[in-house]
Write a protein that holds these residues in place. Structure first.
Motif, mmCIF file in Angstrom:
data_model
loop_
_atom_site.group_PDB
_atom_site.id
_atom_site.type_symbol
_atom_site.label_atom_id
_atom_site.label_comp_id
_atom_site.label_asym_id
_atom_site.label_seq_id
_atom_site.Cartn_x
_atom_site.Cartn_y
_atom_site.Cartn_z
ATOM 1 N N ALA A 5 0.852 -1.181 0.000
ATOM 2 C CA ALA A 5 0.000 0.000 0.000
ATOM 3 C C ALA A 5 0.892 1.236 0.000
ATOM 4 C CB ALA A 5 -0.913 0.001 1.219
ATOM 5 N N TRP A 18 -7.593 -2.269 2.666
ATOM 6 C CA TRP A 18 -6.271 -2.767 2.276
ATOM 7 C C TRP A 18 -6.033 -4.176 2.793
ATOM 8 C CZ3 TRP A 18 -3.679 -0.818 -1.507
ATOM 9 C CH2 TRP A 18 -3.720 0.549 -1.777
ATOM 10 N N PRO A 205 -6.666 -0.514 -3.571
ATOM 11 C CA PRO A 205 -6.874 -1.858 -3.030
ATOM 12 C C PRO A 205 -7.266 -2.888 -4.089
ATOM 13 C CG PRO A 205 -7.850 -0.240 -1.563
ATOM 14 C CD PRO A 205 -7.434 0.501 -2.805
#
Length: 215
Positions: A5, A18, A205
């Motif tokens: 991320a 996430w 995501p």
């Protein structure tokens, strides 16, 4: 496959998204506050002149403050989540101070990888027991890496536009992992996976899920 991320999420909903996507590692830009504490901040001095005006690439702000300390930011993550540290200090003395501060603050070295493009900083972090990825931002740096010997780093974190199948293969001859950044297009992510990258850094995501599922 490694999904990173690109920035630490600030709220619980974003963190949940996430984690549901299978992200194993979160990137944190780190630098020193005026009091010497390590803070997570994407803002840098404008024109590299330390003062009140700062920017994060697209946004400006006056003054500092409000940035979470590294301890605060890490406290929002599950203990199992890995962290990619991206040091943002530019002056040599402050970079060395950041190496010392991170070494003192993070006894659990296994959780962390440090990624930067400075040879001296990389050597300092490795000496302190951190795993390192060498950041490759441009074609000149890539040529230097490909012309050189096997890297002492665990991997490279490289701008995705510099990669194709042949380049990924040549990089694998010099290090263990090749991670592309910042990839926000699903088609490009699939292409990079086909080229043999070991991971992708993304702001999305859904792209992270594609990577972790190997689709």
């Amino acid at each position: 496959m490694i999904a990173v991320a690109h920035r630490l999420p600030r709220d619980a909903e974003a963190r949940a998204a996430w984690l549901a996507a299978g992200v194993q590692r979160f990137e944190a830009d780190v630098q020193l506050a005026p009091d010497g504490a390590v803070v997570v901040s994407h803002f840098l001095p404008f024109l590299r002149v330390r003062g009140w005006l700062q920017h994060d690439g697209t946004t400006f702000r006056w003054g500092s403050g409000g940035d979470p300390t590294l301890d605060e930011a890490l406290g929002a993550l599950p203990p199992s989540a890995g962290v990619l540290l991206d040091p943002k200090e530019t002056r040599p003395s402050r970079r060395a101070a950041l190496v010392a501060a991170l070494s003192a603050a993070l006894p659990d070295r296994e959780r962390y990888i440090v990624s930067t493009d400075d040879d001296g900083d990389l050597a300092g972090y490795r000496a302190a027991g951190f795993r390192t990825w060498r950041t490759v931002k441009d074609a000149a740096t890539l040529r230097s890496v490909l012309a050189g010997p096997e890297l002492p780093d665990a991997g490279v974190s490289i701008r995705h536009t510099l990669l194709d199948r042949a380049t990924v293969a040549r990089l694998h001859e010099r290090c263990g992992q090749v991670v592309a950044w910042t990839v926000n297009d699903e088609g490009r992510a699939r292409s990079l996976l086909g080229d043999g990258v070991d991971g992708v850094t993304t702001d999305r995501p859904d792209v992270a899920r594609l990577v972790t599922e190997g689709r």
